[in-house]
Design an enzyme around this catalytic site. Structure first.
Site, mmCIF file in Angstrom:
data_model
loop_
_atom_site.group_PDB
_atom_site.id
_atom_site.type_symbol
_atom_site.label_atom_id
_atom_site.label_comp_id
_atom_site.label_asym_id
_atom_site.label_seq_id
_atom_site.Cartn_x
_atom_site.Cartn_y
_atom_site.Cartn_z
ATOM 1 N N VAL A 71 0.855 -1.187 0.000
ATOM 2 C CA VAL A 71 0.000 0.000 0.000
ATOM 3 C C VAL A 71 0.892 1.237 0.000
ATOM 4 O O VAL A 71 1.793 1.366 0.833
ATOM 5 C CB VAL A 71 -0.932 0.014 1.235
ATOM 6 C CG1 VAL A 71 -1.709 1.324 1.302
ATOM 7 C CG2 VAL A 71 -1.883 -1.167 1.207
ATOM 8 N N ALA A 116 4.347 4.134 3.047
ATOM 9 C CA ALA A 116 3.898 2.884 2.430
ATOM 10 C C ALA A 116 4.030 1.758 3.448
ATOM 11 O O ALA A 116 4.614 1.937 4.522
ATOM 12 C CB ALA A 116 4.760 2.567 1.212
ATOM 13 N N LYS A 117 3.470 0.626 3.136
ATOM 14 C CA LYS A 117 3.676 -0.571 3.963
ATOM 15 C C LYS A 117 3.363 -1.777 3.105
ATOM 16 O O LYS A 117 2.557 -1.699 2.172
ATOM 17 C CB LYS A 117 2.736 -0.549 5.173
ATOM 18 C CG LYS A 117 3.202 -1.422 6.325
ATOM 19 C CD LYS A 117 4.275 -0.726 7.121
ATOM 20 C CE LYS A 117 4.789 -1.551 8.261
ATOM 21 N NZ LYS A 117 5.675 -0.774 9.135
ATOM 22 N N GLY A 118 3.996 -2.889 3.425
ATOM 23 C CA GLY A 118 3.722 -4.129 2.704
ATOM 24 C C GLY A 118 3.386 -5.225 3.689
ATOM 25 O O GLY A 118 3.729 -5.142 4.869
ATOM 26 N N ASP A 157 10.001 -5.465 8.883
ATOM 27 C CA ASP A 157 8.992 -5.171 9.904
ATOM 28 C C ASP A 157 8.762 -6.497 10.640
ATOM 29 O O ASP A 157 9.604 -7.399 10.563
ATOM 30 C CB ASP A 157 7.715 -4.631 9.232
ATOM 31 C CG ASP A 157 6.747 -4.032 10.231
ATOM 32 O OD1 ASP A 157 7.044 -2.979 10.800
ATOM 33 O OD2 ASP A 157 5.675 -4.625 10.477
#
Ligand code: NAD
Length: 425
Positions: A71, A116-118, A157
């Site tokens: 995202v 952002a992040k995945g 993460d």
């Protein structure tokens, strides 16, 4: 934008999901800042969301199809930046919420990044090294067209680490050519930065020292309880005890230890290396993970998992201040109770931002192809943490807001300005 009734409704509706809670804070802050309504509309949702199938041949030769996400929330201030999480609960809304938080965290720290992040919904603990390698490569291949040193830069993460980043860098490099700056949090041998491992904990301890200075107290008089002894918690313990704080309680998932006279952290490290837990350390009394949150102390540092201080236990907290080292350790209802009780909460977006700050330094070093010494990394980190801490506290004093609100206000103001200047709206 009409704020009053509409905002109240949005606050109620949107608090129902993780991303809704962030949107609610953003709307609340936009109301204080009188921000352009179109900017608010843009920030309510993500710029781009990818949901992709990840077919992986498992060691038992069976095919498993995982779900992966990336995202990108907002890139007005620079390339997208944010970790990749491998976790059974890493669904789209959680990833979206974390991407939004990254937009504001990077802006607060004045890093030239968007948010952002995945995520991949999987249980890395139950997967072999070869399965994780294949999954990581599939994920990188499927989101590769979005990535780039000046487009989107992932990092580790929950459930991912430096090895995962090495695989991502390699998979990306096979298609696009050698590009170390495509991920941060890499092993030092592959262009990672010195000091990345200790950066988050060091940043937390720096905030504690600055807060003590603001209160006019001496670290030696401050009793600290820390939940979590992983990467973040253990480094908070080490650096805070170097700074002279009295660590009186610490815990991990297996249990905790308490000694009001103070705990020798070097001795705990030696114990941990043999026992694999702080629990059982002989020079302290046992304490549970529930009790450590309510222990008599000055600073309480949740540094383990999210949502540990809630509407249920916030009334029983005895600390003078809560320092959010973990992400989202205090729920909105817990936060409201602490606010009513006059217990300040230093927010996660500031307190644990040492990690993304040194990720930024890693990216900078990769672009310049020039490695910094550990001393330089620590000194630049310290300088940025102190500057942002002071800006935040000046804002609290000026506006009479809580630190979390002030952090959002500073960040949103910067993101809003970048959106307008770029002409996004
Ligand atoms: P970690 O996995 O290294 O350590 C987590 C610690 O929490 C361990 O000591 C574990 O035993 C303990 N723990 C796990 N479940 C628990 C439970 N239910 N109750 C009590 N303790 C429990 O993780 P970390 O990298 O230290 O991250 C900790 C927190 O900080 C997370 O919220 C993470 O999102 C956040 N954070 C980490 C970084 C980073 O650079 N590592 C950066 C920003 C934010």
């Amino acid at each position: 934008m009409a704020t009053s009734t509409a905002t109240a409704k949005a606050l109620t509706d949107e608090k129902r999901s993780p991303s809704g809670a962030i949107v609610a804070s953003m709307i609340e802050s936009a109301g204080r800042l009188k921000l352009d309504g179109e900017v608010v509309e843009l920030l309510r949702t993500s710029w781009r969301e990818i949901h992709t199938q990840l077919p992986v041949r498992m060691d038992n030769k069976k095919l498993r199809i995982f779900e992966g996400y990336r995202v990108q929330h907002n890139g007005a201030r620079g390339p997208y930046k944010g970790g990749v999480r491998f976790h059974p609960r890493a669904d789209l809304d959680e990833v979206r919420a974390l991407a939004m938080l990254m937009t504001y965290k990077c802006a607060l720290m004045d890093l030239p990044f968007g948010g952002a992040k995945g995520g991949v919904m999987c249980d890395p603990v139950r997967m072999s090294e070869t399965e994780l390698n294949r999954l990581t490569r599939a994920y990188t291949q499927h989101i590769g067209m979005l990535l780039g040193v000046n487009r989107d830069i992932p990092a580790p993460d929950m459930g991912t680490n430096a090895q995962t980043m090495a695989w991502m860098m390699d998979a990306y490099g096979q298609r696009y050519g050698y590009t170390p700056g495509i991920v941060t949090g890499k092993p030092v041998d592959l262009g990672g930065s010195f000091g990345r491992d200790q950066a988050t904990g060091r940043g937390v301890a720096t905030c504690m020292r600055e807060y003590a200075r603001l209160e006019g107290t001496n670290p030696a008089e401050i009793r600290v309880a820390i939940q979590g002894y992983g990467n973040v918690g253990s480094w908070v313990c080490r650096v805070a005890s170097e700074l002279g704080f009295r660590i009186i309680a610490v815990s991990d998932v297996k249990g905790g230890i308490h000694n009001p006279a103070g705990i020798d952290i070097a001795a705990v490290d030696r114990w941990f290396s043999v026992a694999g837990s702080v629990a059982g350390f002989p020079e302290a009394e046992p304490i549970t993970n529930e009790q450590i949150l309510e222990v008599d102390c000055d600073y309480l540092v949740p540094a383990a998992v999210e949502e540990v201080i809630t509407g249920e236990n916030a009334g029983a907290i005895r600390a003078r201040a809560v320092i959010e080292a973990a992400n989202h350790p205090v729920t909105p209802s817990g936060d409201a109770i602490l606010a009513e009780r006059g217990i300040p909460v230093l927010p996660d977006v500031l307190v644990n931002a040492g990690g993304v700050t040194v990720s930024y330094f890693e990216w900078t070093q990769n672009i310049q192809q020039f490695r910094w010494s550990l001393e330089r990394v620590n000194q630049e980190l310290e300088s940025r943490m102190v500057t942002v801490f002071n800006d935040l506290m000046s804002r609290v004093a000026r506006d009479g807001t809580r630190p979390r609100q002030a952090a959002f206000d500073i960040a949103l103001e910067r993101v809003g300005r970048a959106i307008m200047l770029r002409g996004f709206v």
